[in-house]
Design an enzyme around this catalytic site. Structure first.
Site, short mmCIF file in Angstrom:
data_model
loop_
_atom_site.label_atom_id
_atom_site.label_comp_id
_atom_site.label_asym_id
_atom_site.label_seq_id
_atom_site.Cartn_x
_atom_site.Cartn_y
_atom_site.Cartn_z
N ASN A 1 0.86 -1.19 0.00
CA ASN A 1 0.00 0.00 0.00
C ASN A 1 0.89 1.24 0.00
O ASN A 1 1.43 1.63 1.02
CB ASN A 1 -0.92 -0.01 1.23
CG ASN A 1 -1.96 1.09 1.18
OD1 ASN A 1 -1.86 2.04 0.39
ND2 ASN A 1 -2.98 0.98 2.02
N ASP B 1 -1.64 -1.12 -4.09
CA ASP B 1 -1.89 -0.26 -5.25
C ASP B 1 -0.64 -0.16 -6.12
O ASP B 1 0.42 -0.72 -5.80
CB ASP B 1 -2.37 1.13 -4.81
CG ASP B 1 -1.47 1.76 -3.74
OD1 ASP B 1 -0.26 1.51 -3.78
OD2 ASP B 1 -2.00 2.49 -2.88
N HIS C 1 -15.02 -12.56 -20.39
CA HIS C 1 -16.20 -12.05 -19.70
C HIS C 1 -15.91 -10.65 -19.19
O HIS C 1 -14.75 -10.25 -19.05
CB HIS C 1 -16.58 -12.97 -18.53
CG HIS C 1 -15.43 -13.21 -17.60
ND1 HIS C 1 -14.54 -14.24 -17.76
CD2 HIS C 1 -15.00 -12.52 -16.51
CE1 HIS C 1 -13.61 -14.20 -16.82
NE2 HIS C 1 -13.86 -13.16 -16.04
N ARG D 1 -1.14 -11.31 -20.69
CA ARG D 1 -1.56 -12.63 -20.21
C ARG D 1 -3.07 -12.68 -20.43
O ARG D 1 -3.80 -11.73 -20.11
CB ARG D 1 -1.20 -12.80 -18.74
CG ARG D 1 -1.63 -14.14 -18.13
CD ARG D 1 -2.95 -14.05 -17.44
NE ARG D 1 -3.29 -15.25 -16.68
CZ ARG D 1 -4.46 -15.45 -16.07
NH1 ARG D 1 -5.41 -14.53 -16.13
NH2 ARG D 1 -4.68 -16.56 -15.39
N ASP E 1 -6.74 -14.22 -19.83
CA ASP E 1 -7.54 -14.96 -18.86
C ASP E 1 -8.55 -15.87 -19.56
O ASP E 1 -9.16 -15.49 -20.56
CB ASP E 1 -8.28 -13.95 -17.95
CG ASP E 1 -8.97 -14.61 -16.78
OD1 ASP E 1 -8.28 -15.33 -16.02
OD2 ASP E 1 -10.18 -14.41 -16.61
N GLU F 1 -3.86 -18.28 -20.50
CA GLU F 1 -4.17 -19.12 -19.34
C GLU F 1 -4.93 -20.34 -19.83
O GLU F 1 -6.14 -20.31 -20.05
CB GLU F 1 -5.01 -18.36 -18.30
CG GLU F 1 -5.26 -19.21 -17.06
CD GLU F 1 -6.58 -18.91 -16.35
OE1 GLU F 1 -6.79 -19.45 -15.26
OE2 GLU F 1 -7.40 -18.15 -16.90
N HIS G 1 -1.90 -17.03 -8.36
CA HIS G 1 -3.05 -16.52 -7.61
C HIS G 1 -4.23 -17.48 -7.65
O HIS G 1 -5.20 -17.29 -6.90
CB HIS G 1 -3.47 -15.16 -8.16
CG HIS G 1 -4.01 -15.22 -9.56
ND1 HIS G 1 -3.22 -15.52 -10.66
CD2 HIS G 1 -5.26 -15.05 -10.05
CE1 HIS G 1 -3.96 -15.52 -11.75
NE2 HIS G 1 -5.20 -15.24 -11.41
N ASP G 2 -4.18 -18.47 -8.52
CA ASP G 2 -5.27 -19.45 -8.65
C ASP G 2 -4.97 -20.78 -7.97
O ASP G 2 -5.78 -21.71 -8.06
CB ASP G 2 -5.57 -19.71 -10.13
CG ASP G 2 -6.33 -18.57 -10.78
OD1 ASP G 2 -7.17 -17.96 -10.10
OD2 ASP G 2 -6.10 -18.31 -11.98
N ASP H 1 -7.33 -20.43 -3.01
CA ASP H 1 -7.99 -19.13 -3.06
C ASP H 1 -9.15 -19.10 -2.04
O ASP H 1 -9.96 -20.02 -2.00
CB ASP H 1 -8.53 -18.94 -4.49
CG ASP H 1 -9.31 -17.67 -4.68
OD1 ASP H 1 -9.18 -16.75 -3.86
OD2 ASP H 1 -10.07 -17.61 -5.67
N ARG I 1 -3.77 -15.59 -1.68
CA ARG I 1 -3.66 -14.17 -2.02
C ARG I 1 -3.39 -13.33 -0.78
O ARG I 1 -3.92 -12.23 -0.61
CB ARG I 1 -4.93 -13.71 -2.74
CG ARG I 1 -5.20 -14.51 -4.02
CD ARG I 1 -6.54 -14.21 -4.65
NE ARG I 1 -6.76 -15.04 -5.84
CZ ARG I 1 -7.83 -14.96 -6.63
NH1 ARG I 1 -8.79 -14.10 -6.36
NH2 ARG I 1 -7.94 -15.75 -7.69
#
Length: 585
Positions: A145, A171, A244, A322, A324, A353, A419-420, A464, A468
């Protein structure tokens, strides 16, 4: 001979141009079934000048052996067939199958396999810089942050265990503040998960594709971040979420309001109107109502998304994307996507991915590489779970290599966690030794390694959302040995071209040890890995006499053309072999 096991296919991963002069030919046979394979090749218009060359035994898996050869075709055209020797009998493999007798010379033109012509536009040219890259994946909301003024209304205390919808205030300014750490680690490429406006912490449900999420910063901050990365010699790729959108994406809100009267109705896959979300009566990503699936076959959607690509590449000067949920989008969209990306920046990196065999996307008209989850699966089984032996591990790795062309393997995005997924250290029962060995293989194997933020200091996390967690900046809580290990590995990779661009070859006669060579014309490096809880002694025949242990920077004596190495429990060696006389092994 087991004829059912024989396989070859032109214009595939078994026959493809590596560059404008070279074609790679591969052949599959049943394991230990064929003694020799000869390739007969020439120009179909001057077949009387054909040549014969023995193919090299290249690799194997559980059921098959693989042969490979690089050939320079005549006049960029290639006609060919195979002669196989099995149990002292010759067989001929042509487009018409396996023959017991040589094809009639008057009919030979009807039997060729062919690569008709190497057209420049058909060659899969991958970005050269990726071969030298070590990536660092950052989940921006959890890294640092740097600007508390843009925090969400409610944020958790940094370091708390995350829940699915928590915010912590990470951020883009925070990433700028920590670039020195990233540079010091040796990283020269970063992949950011999505940074565009979204009401979630992960940003995979995008509200506005042309706006930086306000909690992350703004356009000027992103420009500053990318510019400083480039000054540090660090490339940047962003996450494209084109399968999406978010349910608060303006075109979808218009559909909710106006139904079939909305000009955006066909931007999505609507089953019935009015829109319902529980369960959704429209196509989504994984049944998630907040993620309506985009119709990328719609020319208007395609134009909109390609304009997004152009905007960010030209406005911010990023180095790639990358992609998704890449396998759920139509191939024609990705073909146009590639043309758009490469027209702006020829050496941009495109990585999809896809979690499984990805050959249909990797023949040069769509992606350069994919996130190599099959590589991760093999590493989990061997290093983390320890439920397969060295031979099975090698077979799994060989399978991943032969699924793709050589140029794809050279830039494949090799990861241990993301992260997955749960953290590799958690899958290893929190045994640092297993992560260390896996990282050695990752950093010395062919392809492009990616380190998920915090893995290098021992950051833990289950599936997950636990994977994270916030990055730990209190150095007293780091695993310093692990951190130094990563720094040293990355340093070695940057210093030795063979670890980035060298050929890869297993040493197959080692027992209970993983051993392989990375080699260029001017350099050869031997990697040995002992994945056991007891010491292993290794003796390797070698014609050279100058060897250096690169981890300890110590000379290793070679006596009577034998390199003798003692590997400690869960230990490894990375050995530079000076090339001063004949080849070894």
């Amino acid at each position: 001979m087991n004829k059912h096991a024989i396989y070859h296919k032109p214009k595939s991963n078994f026959c493809y141009p590596y560059d404008k002069n070279i074609i790679h030919i591969r052949l599959r046979t049943a394991k230990e079934d064929v003694e020799k394979v000869i390739l007969v090749y020439g120009d179909k218009y001057e077949w009387n000048k054909n040549k014969k060359i023995e193919m090299k035994y290249s690799s194997y898996d559980k059921l098959f052996d693989y042969y490979m050869i690089s050939v320079k075709p005549f006049n960029r055209r290639l006609a060919y067939y195979f002669i196989m020797e099995s149990k002292k009998k010759l067989f001929y493999y042509t487009e018409w199958g396996i023959l017991d007798n040589h094809p009639d010379q008057n009919e030979i033109h009807n039997h060729f396999f062919e690569y008709p012509y190497i057209n420049d536009s058909d060659i899969h040219v991958v970005p050269e810089w990726v071969k030298d890259a070590v990536f660092y994946q950052i989940f921006p909301e959890r890294f640092y942050n740097g600007d508390t003024s843009n925090d969400p209304k409610k944020i958790n205390q940094w370091g708390e265990l995350p829940k699915r919808n928590d915010f912590f205030g990470g951020d883009l300014k925070g990433i700028i503040d920590r670039l020195d750490y990233i540079k010091d680690l040796g990283i020269n490429a970063i992949y950011f998960t999505p940074i565009f406006e979204s009401d979630s912490n992960h940003k995979y449900n995008i509200k506005d594709y042309k706006k930086i999420d306000p909690h992350f910063g703004n356009l000027d901050i992103l420009k500053e971040l990318v510019e400083k990365c480039h000054q540090y010699g660090i490339k940047v790729i962003l996450d494209a979420v084109f399968n999406h959108s978010g349910s608060d994406f303006k075109p979808f809100l218009d559909v909710i309001k106006n139904g079939k009267n909305s000009p955006y109705y066909n931007w999505f896959y609507i089953h019935k109107w009015p829109i319902k979300t529980n369960p959704p009566n429209y196509e989504t990503f994984s049944f998630v109502a907040k993620m309506p699936k985009l119709n990328t076959t719609n020319p208007e959607v395609k134009k909109y998304l390609l304009d997004v690509v152009k905007y960010w590449m030209e406005e911010v000067n990023i180095d790639g994307w990358r992609l998704d949920v890449a396998d759920e989008i139509d191939h024609n969209f990705w073909r146009e996507f590639r043309k758009a990306v490469k027209s702006i920046k020829k050496d941009a990196y495109i990585v999809g991915e896809i979690w499984h065999n990805s050959l249909p996307w990797l023949m040069g008209d769509q992606f350069d590489a994919v996130m190599n989850y099959p590589f991760r699966t093999a590493c989990l089984k061997f290093f983390a779970y320890k439920n397969i032996d060295e031979e099975t591990f090698k077979k799994m790795i060989n399978q991943t290599l032969f699924r793709n062309t050589q140029q794809v393997n050279e830039v494949m995005f090799n990861l241990l966690d993301s992260h997955d997924t749960s953290r590799f250290i958690n899958r290893s029962n929190k045994d640092i030794k297993r992560l260390i060995l896996a990282s050695v293989f990752q950093m010395t194997f062919i392809g492009t390694p990616c380190v998920y933020y915090g893995t290098e200091i021992g950051l833990e996390g289950e599936d997950d959302p636990d994977c994270r967690r916030t990055m730990e900046w209190n150095e007293e809580k780091w695993n310093k040995n692990l951190h130094n290990h990563y720094k040293n590995l990355i340093k070695l990779k940057k210093e030795h071209i063979s670890l980035r661009r060298g050929n890869f070859k297993w040493i197959n006669d080692l027992k209970n040890i993983i051993g392989f060579i990375r080699e260029t014309d001017n350099e050869k490096i031997l990697v040995l890995i002992n994945n056991h809880e007891n010491k292993k002694n290794v003796s390797i025949s070698i014609n050279h006499h100058k060897c250096i242990d690169l981890i300890n920077n110590q000379k290793i004596d070679v006596l009577n053309k034998k390199l003798k190495i003692s590997l400690p429990e869960y230990g490894f060696k990375i050995i530079l072999i000076r090339k001063n006389d004949n080849k070894i092994f």
